[in-house]
Design a protein around this motif. Structure first.
Motif, PDB file in Angstrom:
ATOM      1  N   THR A 123     111.444 -19.807  85.259  1.00 51.85           N
ATOM      2  CA  THR A 123     111.395 -21.266  85.258  1.00 51.85           C
ATOM      3  C   THR A 123     110.277 -21.757  86.167  1.00 51.85           C
ATOM      4  O   THR A 123     109.723 -20.984  86.964  1.00 51.85           O
ATOM      5  CB  THR A 123     112.732 -21.870  85.733  1.00 51.85           C
ATOM      6  N   HIS A 124     109.980 -23.050  86.081  1.00 52.77           N
ATOM      7  CA  HIS A 124     108.975 -23.657  86.947  1.00 52.77           C
ATOM      8  C   HIS A 124     109.429 -25.058  87.314  1.00 52.77           C
ATOM      9  O   HIS A 124     110.266 -25.656  86.625  1.00 52.77           O
ATOM     10  CB  HIS A 124     107.606 -23.709  86.252  1.00 52.77           C
ATOM     11  N   ASP A 125     108.888 -25.586  88.384  1.00 54.65           N
ATOM     12  CA  ASP A 125     109.214 -26.964  88.786  1.00 54.65           C
ATOM     13  C   ASP A 125     107.965 -27.789  89.062  1.00 54.65           C
ATOM     14  O   ASP A 125     108.007 -28.790  89.757  1.00 54.65           O
ATOM     15  CB  ASP A 125     110.153 -26.974  90.001  1.00 54.65           C
ATOM     16  N   GLY A 126     106.833 -27.341  88.531  1.00 55.34           N
ATOM     17  CA  GLY A 126     105.579 -28.069  88.703  1.00 55.34           C
ATOM     18  C   GLY A 126     104.709 -27.534  89.833  1.00 55.34           C
ATOM     19  O   GLY A 126     103.528 -27.851  89.901  1.00 55.34           O
ATOM     20  N   ARG A 127     105.315 -26.741  90.718  1.00 59.60           N
ATOM     21  CA  ARG A 127     104.505 -26.153  91.795  1.00 59.60           C
ATOM     22  C   ARG A 127     103.764 -24.917  91.275  1.00 59.60           C
ATOM     23  O   ARG A 127     103.857 -24.585  90.093  1.00 59.60           O
ATOM     24  CB  ARG A 127     105.399 -25.806  92.998  1.00 59.60           C
ATOM     25  N   ASP A 128     103.042 -24.224  92.139  1.00 54.71           N
ATOM     26  CA  ASP A 128     102.146 -23.145  91.710  1.00 54.71           C
ATOM     27  C   ASP A 128     102.813 -21.776  91.629  1.00 54.71           C
ATOM     28  O   ASP A 128     102.185 -20.753  91.848  1.00 54.71           O
ATOM     29  CB  ASP A 128     100.923 -23.079  92.626  1.00 54.71           C
ATOM     30  N   PHE A 129     104.095 -21.716  91.293  1.00 57.43           N
ATOM     31  CA  PHE A 129     104.786 -20.440  91.127  1.00 57.43           C
ATOM     32  C   PHE A 129     105.813 -20.550  90.009  1.00 57.43           C
ATOM     33  O   PHE A 129     106.232 -21.637  89.625  1.00 57.43           O
ATOM     34  CB  PHE A 129     105.470 -19.998  92.424  1.00 57.43           C
ATOM     35  N   ILE A 130     106.202 -19.392  89.501  1.00 56.17           N
ATOM     36  CA  ILE A 130     107.286 -19.295  88.531  1.00 56.17           C
ATOM     37  C   ILE A 130     108.453 -18.620  89.233  1.00 56.17           C
ATOM     38  O   ILE A 130     108.278 -17.582  89.882  1.00 56.17           O
ATOM     39  CB  ILE A 130     106.850 -18.497  87.285  1.00 56.17           C
ATOM     40  N   GLU A 131     109.631 -19.206  89.099  1.00 57.24           N
ATOM     41  CA  GLU A 131     110.829 -18.601  89.681  1.00 57.24           C
ATOM     42  C   GLU A 131     111.423 -17.630  88.665  1.00 57.24           C
ATOM     43  O   GLU A 131     111.490 -17.926  87.465  1.00 57.24           O
ATOM     44  CB  GLU A 131     111.846 -19.678  90.043  1.00 57.24           C
ATOM     45  N   TYR A 132     111.855 -16.477  89.164  1.00 56.62           N
ATOM     46  CA  TYR A 132     112.357 -15.383  88.323  1.00 56.62           C
ATOM     47  C   TYR A 132     113.751 -14.989  88.764  1.00 56.62           C
ATOM     48  O   TYR A 132     114.023 -14.886  89.966  1.00 56.62           O
ATOM     49  CB  TYR A 132     111.383 -14.210  88.472  1.00 56.62           C
ATOM     50  N   ARG A 133     114.646 -14.778  87.795  1.00 53.96           N
ATOM     51  CA  ARG A 133     115.989 -14.254  88.068  1.00 53.96           C
ATOM     52  C   ARG A 133     116.343 -13.263  86.965  1.00 53.96           C
ATOM     53  O   ARG A 133     116.110 -13.528  85.785  1.00 53.96           O
ATOM     54  CB  ARG A 133     117.030 -15.363  88.099  1.00 53.96           C
ATOM     55  N   SER A 134     116.941 -12.142  87.370  1.00 53.58           N
ATOM     56  CA  SER A 134     117.366 -11.118  86.417  1.00 53.58           C
ATOM     57  C   SER A 134     118.751 -10.607  86.791  1.00 53.58           C
ATOM     58  O   SER A 134     119.020 -10.347  87.970  1.00 53.58           O
ATOM     59  CB  SER A 134     116.372  -9.954  86.419  1.00 53.58           C
ATOM     60  N   TYR A 135     119.594 -10.468  85.770  1.00 58.38           N
ATOM     61  CA  TYR A 135     120.931  -9.889  85.938  1.00 58.38           C
ATOM     62  C   TYR A 135     121.087  -8.781  84.909  1.00 58.38           C
ATOM     63  O   TYR A 135     120.788  -8.980  83.731  1.00 58.38           O
ATOM     64  CB  TYR A 135     122.017 -10.948  85.710  1.00 58.38           C
ATOM     65  N   THR A 136     121.546  -7.617  85.345  1.00 55.58           N
ATOM     66  CA  THR A 136     121.803  -6.510  84.429  1.00 55.58           C
ATOM     67  C   THR A 136     123.221  -6.002  84.628  1.00 55.58           C
ATOM     68  O   THR A 136     123.796  -6.142  85.707  1.00 55.58           O
ATOM     69  CB  THR A 136     120.804  -5.355  84.630  1.00 55.58           C
ATOM     70  N   TRP A 137     123.763  -5.406  83.566  1.00 53.74           N
ATOM     71  CA  TRP A 137     125.104  -4.838  83.628  1.00 53.74           C
ATOM     72  C   TRP A 137     125.149  -3.616  82.715  1.00 53.74           C
ATOM     73  O   TRP A 137     124.429  -3.520  81.718  1.00 53.74           O
ATOM     74  CB  TRP A 137     126.155  -5.875  83.221  1.00 53.74           C
ATOM     75  N   VAL A 138     125.994  -2.649  83.070  1.00 57.26           N
ATOM     76  CA  VAL A 138     126.189  -1.439  82.280  1.00 57.26           C
ATOM     77  C   VAL A 138     126.950  -1.807  81.008  1.00 57.26           C
ATOM     78  O   VAL A 138     127.893  -2.607  81.044  1.00 57.26           O
ATOM     79  CB  VAL A 138     126.970  -0.374  83.088  1.00 57.26           C
ATOM     80  N   LEU A 139     126.537  -1.211  79.889  1.00 55.81           N
ATOM     81  CA  LEU A 139     127.200  -1.403  78.604  1.00 55.81           C
ATOM     82  C   LEU A 139     127.915  -0.120  78.195  1.00 55.81           C
ATOM     83  O   LEU A 139     127.403   0.981  78.434  1.00 55.81           O
ATOM     84  CB  LEU A 139     126.180  -1.751  77.516  1.00 55.81           C
ATOM     85  N   ASP A 140     129.076  -0.253  77.541  1.00 50.27           N
ATOM     86  CA  ASP A 140     129.743   0.936  77.003  1.00 50.27           C
ATOM     87  C   ASP A 140     129.136   1.261  75.637  1.00 50.27           C
ATOM     88  O   ASP A 140     128.214   0.577  75.169  1.00 50.27           O
ATOM     89  CB  ASP A 140     131.260   0.755  76.952  1.00 50.27           C
ATOM     90  N   ALA A 141     129.675   2.288  74.964  1.00 52.24           N
ATOM     91  CA  ALA A 141     129.128   2.738  73.681  1.00 52.24           C
ATOM     92  C   ALA A 141     129.199   1.656  72.606  1.00 52.24           C
ATOM     93  O   ALA A 141     128.413   1.662  71.663  1.00 52.24           O
ATOM     94  CB  ALA A 141     129.856   3.994  73.217  1.00 52.24           C
ATOM     95  N   GLU A 142     130.126   0.703  72.741  1.00 51.92           N
ATOM     96  CA  GLU A 142     130.262  -0.380  71.769  1.00 51.92           C
ATOM     97  C   GLU A 142     129.440  -1.614  72.151  1.00 51.92           C
ATOM     98  O   GLU A 142     129.473  -2.624  71.465  1.00 51.92           O
ATOM     99  CB  GLU A 142     131.737  -0.786  71.619  1.00 51.92           C
ATOM    100  N   GLY A 143     128.735  -1.566  73.273  1.00 50.67           N
ATOM    101  CA  GLY A 143     127.913  -2.690  73.701  1.00 50.67           C
ATOM    102  C   GLY A 143     128.646  -3.715  74.550  1.00 50.67           C
ATOM    103  O   GLY A 143     128.131  -4.805  74.772  1.00 50.67           O
ATOM    104  N   ASN A 144     129.835  -3.386  75.034  1.00 47.64           N
ATOM    105  CA  ASN A 144     130.604  -4.298  75.885  1.00 47.64           C
ATOM    106  C   ASN A 144     130.203  -4.138  77.346  1.00 47.64           C
ATOM    107  O   ASN A 144     129.872  -3.031  77.789  1.00 47.64           O
ATOM    108  CB  ASN A 144     132.108  -4.020  75.745  1.00 47.64           C
ATOM    109  N   LYS A 145     130.271  -5.249  78.100  1.00 45.03           N
ATOM    110  CA  LYS A 145     129.989  -5.206  79.537  1.00 45.03           C
ATOM    111  C   LYS A 145     131.037  -4.354  80.246  1.00 45.03           C
ATOM    112  O   LYS A 145     132.232  -4.550  80.047  1.00 45.03           O
ATOM    113  CB  LYS A 145     130.009  -6.604  80.148  1.00 45.03           C
ATOM    114  N   VAL A 146     130.551  -3.418  81.084  1.00 47.54           N
ATOM    115  CA  VAL A 146     131.451  -2.559  81.840  1.00 47.54           C
ATOM    116  C   VAL A 146     131.495  -2.984  83.304  1.00 47.54           C
ATOM    117  O   VAL A 146     132.557  -3.190  83.873  1.00 47.54           O
ATOM    118  CB  VAL A 146     131.030  -1.078  81.728  1.00 47.54           C
ATOM    119  N   LYS A 147     130.294  -3.112  83.902  1.00 49.34           N
ATOM    120  CA  LYS A 147     130.209  -3.487  85.316  1.00 49.34           C
ATOM    121  C   LYS A 147     128.794  -3.960  85.617  1.00 49.34           C
ATOM    122  O   LYS A 147     127.855  -3.625  84.898  1.00 49.34           O
ATOM    123  CB  LYS A 147     130.576  -2.314  86.217  1.00 49.34           C
ATOM    124  N   PRO A 148     128.621  -4.742  86.698  1.00 56.00           N
ATOM    125  CA  PRO A 148     127.272  -5.161  87.091  1.00 56.00           C
ATOM    126  C   PRO A 148     126.405  -3.948  87.435  1.00 56.00           C
ATOM    127  O   PRO A 148     126.910  -2.938  87.948  1.00 56.00           O
ATOM    128  CB  PRO A 148     127.512  -6.022  88.325  1.00 56.00           C
TER     129      PRO A 148
END
Length: 190
Positions: free
Chosen positions: A45-70
């Protein structure tokens, strides 16, 4: 399609392809950790200033593609200078703070980064640096990360393919900006 917001700081135009919400899946594999498929949500995202803000969240998936844990979370700020040099300051939930430097490729939306400085808390695991490659490929955001520890030389450890996410707010904006579409909708395709 890459959209350039009207309020984007002009210095950030070369990074406009990163902006938005992205989601997808990837794989992680590093000695000492369990190999796994993971899901990921990323926001630039951006707010007009000279940088882009970045956020990432990942989680482990089981064999069926369901969330298991962060898996891991990180956030930071991206900048680019007039010579296409990119700098990123990032903090991760495991107690690691990094400064990354790299460059935007010539004539294509691709950024290669390498760590310049790493600081770790006492609770974080061993980590001494990394590399990342981000690219905009056929409308998707693709990335691969490499890392090293004092015991393991630099090697790939995570990669993912992410798709642009359309939010309800995006749909509302699209609806407000439709302009003059035919009443029956069919004539639009003739």
């Amino acid at each position: 399609m890459i959209e350039i917001p009207s309020d984007l700081n002009p210095d950030l135009l070369p990074l406009a392809w990163l902006l938005g919400n992205w989601a997808g899946a990837g794989v992680t594999d590093f000695p000492g950790a369990e190999k796994a498929n993971f899901g990921q949500e990323v926001t630039f995202t951006h707010d007009g200033r000279d940088f882009i803000e970045y956020r990432s969240y990942t989680w482990v998936l089981d064999a069926e593609g369901n969330k298991v844990k962060p898996l891991e979370s990180e956030s930071g700020f991206w900048r680019i200078d007039k010579n296409r040099k990119v700098e990123v300051v990032m903090v991760r939930d495991d107690g690691v703070v990094e400064v990354w430097y790299g460059e935007l490729a010539d004539k294509k939306p691709q950024i290669e980064l390498a760590t310049d400085a790493v600081a770790r808390t006492a609770a974080s695991g061993p980590y001494s640096g990394g590399k990342r490659l981000y690219g905009y490929v056929k409308g998707d955001l693709m990335w691969v990360g490499e890392k090293q520890t004092p015991e393991v030389p630099l090697r790939p450890y995570m990669s993912a393919q992410l798709k642009k996410v359309v939010t309800p707010e995006d749909v509302a904006d699209m609806a407000r900006n439709l302009g003059d579409l035919p009443d029956d909708g069919i004539a639009f395709f003739k």
